[in-house]
Write an enzyme that holds these catalytic residues in place. Structure first.
Site, PDB file in Angstrom:
ATOM      1  N   GLU A  97       0.817  -1.217   0.000  1.00  0.00           N
ATOM      2  CA  GLU A  97       0.000   0.000   0.000  1.00  0.00           C
ATOM      3  C   GLU A  97       0.851   1.267   0.000  1.00  0.00           C
ATOM      4  O   GLU A  97       0.732   2.129   0.866  1.00  0.00           O
ATOM      5  CB  GLU A  97      -0.976  -0.026   1.179  1.00  0.00           C
ATOM      6  CG  GLU A  97      -2.025  -1.111   0.976  1.00  0.00           C
ATOM      7  CD  GLU A  97      -2.987  -1.245   2.144  1.00  0.00           C
ATOM      8  OE1 GLU A  97      -4.185  -1.364   1.892  1.00  0.00           O
ATOM      9  OE2 GLU A  97      -2.530  -1.237   3.297  1.00  0.00           O
ATOM     10  N   GLU A 118      -4.587  -9.927   0.437  1.00  0.00           N
ATOM     11  CA  GLU A 118      -5.389  -9.766   1.649  1.00  0.00           C
ATOM     12  C   GLU A 118      -6.838 -10.039   1.275  1.00  0.00           C
ATOM     13  O   GLU A 118      -7.353  -9.474   0.311  1.00  0.00           O
ATOM     14  CB  GLU A 118      -5.254  -8.355   2.241  1.00  0.00           C
ATOM     15  CG  GLU A 118      -3.875  -8.028   2.775  1.00  0.00           C
ATOM     16  CD  GLU A 118      -3.753  -6.613   3.330  1.00  0.00           C
ATOM     17  OE1 GLU A 118      -4.820  -6.027   3.657  1.00  0.00           O
ATOM     18  OE2 GLU A 118      -2.634  -6.106   3.411  1.00  0.00           O
TER      19      GLU A 118
END
Length: 1019
Positions: free
Chosen positions: A467, A534
């Site tokens: 991220e 994820e």
């Protein structure tokens, strides 16, 4: 960079991240003798500096004792602190939990590379005596983890500076160390330019949180070792590729080796037999050889077979200078026809994301924590782990090599708050992006990880971080990984937000994509295989609908699994104002800003006990699928390499949840095959009733991670033998008394009372014992889960909350029959116009009460969270015995891992220990549940023919709804019984907007009915 003038300006300069720090190198162990090396003994050329250090804490640089490193500066009056350990967990400062935003957001207006004025400083001092074994030898120091930037002095002289919290920083102390006492001083800053790159979803700590040690090296030392077990194209013949980088002890950089030397290599199998050997002269400072191993056993997570490579460095007189033993695993990880393959077989990741975490020590974890995590993963069919979002301690990789786990090793990079604000993508000041001034500091982190970890066979993918959006800098990192190590693939999810940098990742990796979105990608002839780096956001009561993801495994070859977020709750042990310990979350330390309980996403509680969610994970991650019937069981072995020879097949026949037969046999099902195994069950006609055939595969022998008999996989088939006899109604006499206010129905040893005033059943007495403490009422509300809150269930469906609290009784009817009497209550609800509920209580002559609920829906209302009847009984009824789906809690969308059987729990054990109190403890498929007091007396709830859902708890839905912590809940005065015809699923695609899948929701405009019977129970 080399300098002798440390500057505080380095903290905000992205160009300065290492000063006098040694180059990164492999994490191999080395010894003075071959015997010590082969025995993996503690390294005799290492001296730990762990333990108590003198310590001073300052809120910022201006308040620090700037000259504390000087030898004349007295630190005797300072506090003590333990190393390794976090500053904020030892009484200095306060921990802070934030997820995506930077911890100073809203407090200080700064942009990269500047850092906040509030920058706590920890000044550490350790006095040590130089070990006799290091006298006249070079001396180095290794800091395995310091957050986030630090300066080092020895005996008043500046040694060096480093950033990157999660890879080792090592320095040469030789010019400054002396015999006898030495003063080591370390100044640690919480904030630095590195902090812009360390915006992970975790608690914000600082300090020396991994081990610190001195070490020395012999006169000729292998500074860096590269060992790779390679396979031929048939995955049968092995070759060990070895690279040595040697240098003289005391040199800061690698130079010539000086006198003539040699290196002896010996490859040993797991039984200690020599497989290959060779002796090679060392010319210059580097040696690269290939050792042919012949036919080899392969390494995989299923069968983690390891060889040992013993390396002896020999001096010109034939003397042993240094001995090294390095574990070697022969495996090949590659892309074949757009599919990731291990040793030629398509791999499916059944993975988790894992933070290093301990509820008392934060990220300063030890071997016991790691061994517990490994055991939990192996016991529950987890085969892969992503080191979210930083390199872990070396020991973790060694354990993954040994026990068998596939690892995505992720570098220490996350800059979430620089490009995503409350979910919106806004990269106007993203770092590192395309900023060339940030590339060296980012690349340094990649190099430090790869060089240290490159010899671990468990690591099959390098990850460029997490991220941090996308850009040239991260693309260059991925190209570095490919160039430096072609034996592994490269992962990065962030290109999803900017496809201009799609080449950064070798696989399509997404977070929290819905199953339908994944299928859409896979149906478009993609160029890359898919993984969910994820998925299944396991916050609180979650992991519903996970089967929708795992069902893709056999439907799409390019779907290759995913990694649950996440493994362990990040909650910290704390005491409330009454001295009670509890697991705390963000905000509990008065930390602001904070993201509160968002740190509680684990399938394991922070104290390392497994949550009920693991029941579903274990089942859906099974490599062995079992499909039993009355003739036998079909076993589908989806393992890549392991057969069933290490497992026994245990099978049971249950009647009404009780075992009536058990058998055990072997099953020979090779990897990637299936077989039907006949079962020997009782012959002859079976008596009427409900049966279950339960089959499971268990370990024949104990392993390092589980004892013999541990269940690896199970499958169950339920069937019913119907009775030819007609059902009978209990016969006998009962007496009905209709008074002005109450309706009483009485019999031998029992009495039931209905109140026209209270508009419900108000008393149920068996043997003089009252079973109703608070009357039954319709319930449409459950205590919102974290996922419910994420998609605003309270806002959307709050009318059902109000309807559960108040109702209008529009009619009461008494109907009498020969052996029964029925009282019907009809209800309407102002907040839900048009909805009608009737609850009919039919009392039979034996004292049993059948409770039937009929719901008539209406258009224009939000979906129902639950349709139930709830009442309270005394807390004395503290024990439960279930015939239901279990043993752990389960829900409409999370019951694949549950099995039908008998189990028992105390009422206080039924609610789950989620960080924030919420709906928990439900069971589906409830045929029967008994509540009893310590004397064994109580009541049974029976729904044998049409099972219901049931929740028994010390707390009402509303008490749970309004408590932020478990300690805010009241003492247990009641046992709360909630019997539901249906309850919506819990969901889990994400926790910030994803609703429960449609098939697990309850439309409000239909007609629904359910029934159960209350009966007396005596032990």
């Amino acid at each position: 960079m080399t300098t002798k003038s440390p500057s505080i300006e380095w903290l905000s300069d992205p160009a300065v991240f290492r000063v006098n720090r040694l180059d990164a190198h492999s994490d191999h162990r080395y010894y003075r003798t071959v015997e010590a090396a082969k025995a993996s003994a503690p390294m005799d050329m290492r001296q730990s500096l762990n333990g108590s250090w003198k310590f001073h804490y300052a809120l910022n640089a201006q308040a620090r004792p700037a000259a504390f490193y000087e030898e004349s500066f007295a630190c005797d009056g300072w506090s003590d602190i333990q190393v390794p350990g976090h500053i904020q967990l030892q009484g200095f400062g306060s921990p802070q939990y934030v997820n995506t935003m930077y911890p100073w957001d809203g407090l200080e207006d700064v942009r990269p590379p500047h850092i906040p004025e509030h920058n706590p400083v920890g000044s550490y001092v350790k006095t040590f005596d130089l070990p006799a074994t290091m006298t006249d030898w070079p001396v180095y120091i290794s800091f395995q983890g310091v957050e986030s930037a630090f300066y080092v002095w020895l005996n008043g002289a500046f040694v060096g500076y480093s950033e990157d919290s999660f890879t080792p920083a090592e320095f040469d102390l030789s010019p400054y160390v002396r015999p006898g006492a030495n003063k080591l001083a370390v100044e640690v800053y919480q904030r630095s330019t590195g902090s812009w790159l360390e915006d992970q979803d975790f608690w914000r700590f600082s300090g020396i949180f991994r081990e610190v040690y001195l070490y020395t090296v012999p006169k000729l030392h292998v500074w860096d070792l590269s060992v790779r077990g390679e396979l031929d194209d048939k995955y049968a013949q092995g070759t060990v590729k070895v690279g040595l980088r040697l240098g003289s002890g005391g040199q800061k950089s690698i130079g010539g080796t000086g006198p003539k030397s040699a290196a002896r290599f010996e490859l040993l199998d797991a039984e200690g037999r020599t497989v290959a050997a060779g002796l090679h002269d060392v010319i210059g400072s580097e040696l690269d050889i290939a050792l042919e191993a012949g036919p080899v056993q392969l390494w995989s997570a299923e069968q983690p077979y390891l060889y040992k490579l013993a390396i002896s460095i020999i001096g010109e007189q034939g003397e042993l200078i240094e001995a090294i033993v390095q574990q070697v695993g022969f495996r090949r990880f590659e892309m074949i026809d757009k599919v990731m393959c291990l040793n030629g077989k398509r791999i499916v990741f059944k993975g988790v994301n894992r933070h290093e975490f301990n509820c008392r020590t934060g990220r300063a974890i030890g071997e016991a924590d790691m061994l517990r995590d490994i055991a939990i993963m192996k016991q529950n069919n987890i085969n892969a782990v992503r080191t979210s979002h930083y390199p872990n301690q070396t020991l973790w990789y060694e354990l993954c090599d040994e026990y068998g786990l596939y690892v995505i090793d992720e570098m220490n990079l996350e800059s979430h708050g620089s490009w995503q604000k409350m979910g919106a993508v806004e990269p106007s000041w993203n770092v590192p992006g395309n900023l060339p001034e940030w590339e060296p500091i980012v690349m340094d982190r990649a190099i430090s990880m790869l060089e240290r970890d490159k010899n671990h066979p468990s690591i099959i993918i390098w990850s460029c971080g997490n991220e941090a959006y996308a850009g040239e800098v991260i693309l260059n990192v991925s190209n570095y990984f490919r160039l430096a190590d072609p034996s592994r693939l490269v992962h990065y999810e962030g290109v999803f937000h900017n496809r201009a940098y799609n080449d950064t990742s070798d696989m399509e990796s997404r977070m929290y994509a819905k199953p339908a979105d994944i299928e859409a990608y896979l149906n478009e002839s993609p160029e890359k295989p898919y993984i969910s780096c994820e998925y299944m956001h396991a916050m609180g009561n979650s992991v519903g609908g996970m089967h929708k993801y795992t069902e893709l495994e056999n439907k799409y070859p390019m779907y290759q699994g995913g990694f649950i977020w996440d493994f362990i709750d990040q909650s910290l042990m704390k005491k409330n104002r009454f001295g009670q310990e509890y697991l705390a979350y963000g905000g509990d330390f008065d930390d602001r800003p904070t993201d509160y309980s968002f740190c509680g996403n684990g399938i394991v509680y922070a104290d390392r006990e497994v949550t009920p969610k693991m029941q579903e994970v274990k089942f859906l991650y099974q490599d062995y699928k079992l499909f039993p019937n009355r003739e036998g069981v079909k076993i589908v072995n989806e393992s890549l390499f392991a057969g069933t020879e290490h497992l026994s097949l245990v099978y049971r026949l249950l009647l009404g949840g009780r075992e009536i037969y058990r058998g055990r046999t072997d099953a020979d099902v090779p990897a990637q095959s299936e077989a039907f195994v006949p079962l020997t069950l009782p012959e002859g006609n079976l008596a009427p009733g409900e049966y279950a055939i339960e089959t499971c595969l268990v370990l024949k022998q104990g392993t390092p991670w589980a004892s013999a008999g541990h269940e690896i996989a199970f499958g169950q088939e339920v069937f019913r033998i119907e009775s030819s006899a007609e059902p009978t109604v209990p016969s006998g006499t009962l007496r009905v008394v209709e008074g002005d206010v109450n309706i009483g129905v009485n019999g031998d040893g029992w009495a039931v009372l209905f109140s026209k005033q209270a508009k419900s059943l108000v008393s149920l007495r068996y043997g003089g014992r009252e079973m109703i403490a608070v009357p039954p009422a319709p319930l449409f509300w459950r205590a919102t889960t974290d996922n419910d809150k994420g998609y605003s269930l309270g806002y959307e469906a709050g009318v059902w909350y109000a309807a559960s609290l108040a109702r209008n009784c529009t009619g009461i009817e008494l109907r009498q029959e020969e052996h029964a009497a029925t009282v019907v209550f009809a209800y309407e609800f102002r907040t839900c116009p048009g909805v009608k509920v009737e609850i009919a209580y039919t009392v039979y002559a034996d004292g049993s009460v059948r409770v039937r609920t009929d719901y008539t829906g209406a258009a224009g209302l939000p979906e129902l969270p639950i349709l139930a009847v709830s009442f309270k009984t005394s807390a004395d009824y503290e024990h439960t015995n279930w015939y239901a789906m279990g043993p752990e809690e389960n829900y409409a969308d999370r019951k694949h891992g549950a099995r039908l059987g008998m189990f028992e729990r105390r009422v206080k054990e039924l609610p789950s220990r989620y960080l924030v109190p919420q709906e928990s403890g439900n069971r589906t498929g409830v045929r029967r549940v008994t509540l009893s007091n310590p004397q064994g007396l109580g009541m049974t709830i029976d729904a044998s023919l049409n099972p219901v859902e049931c929740n028994i708890s010390p707390y009402t839905a509303f008490e749970l709804e309004h408590a932020a912590h478990a300690w805010e809940l009241p003492d247990a005065h009641y046992t709360v019984v909630t019997v539901a015809g249906c309850q919506m699923g819990v969901g889990g695609d994400d926790s910030w907007g994803a609703p429960v899948h449609p098939e697990y929701r309850i439309p409000s405009n239909g007609n629904l009915s359910f029934a159960f019977t209350l009966k007396p129970h005596a032990k």
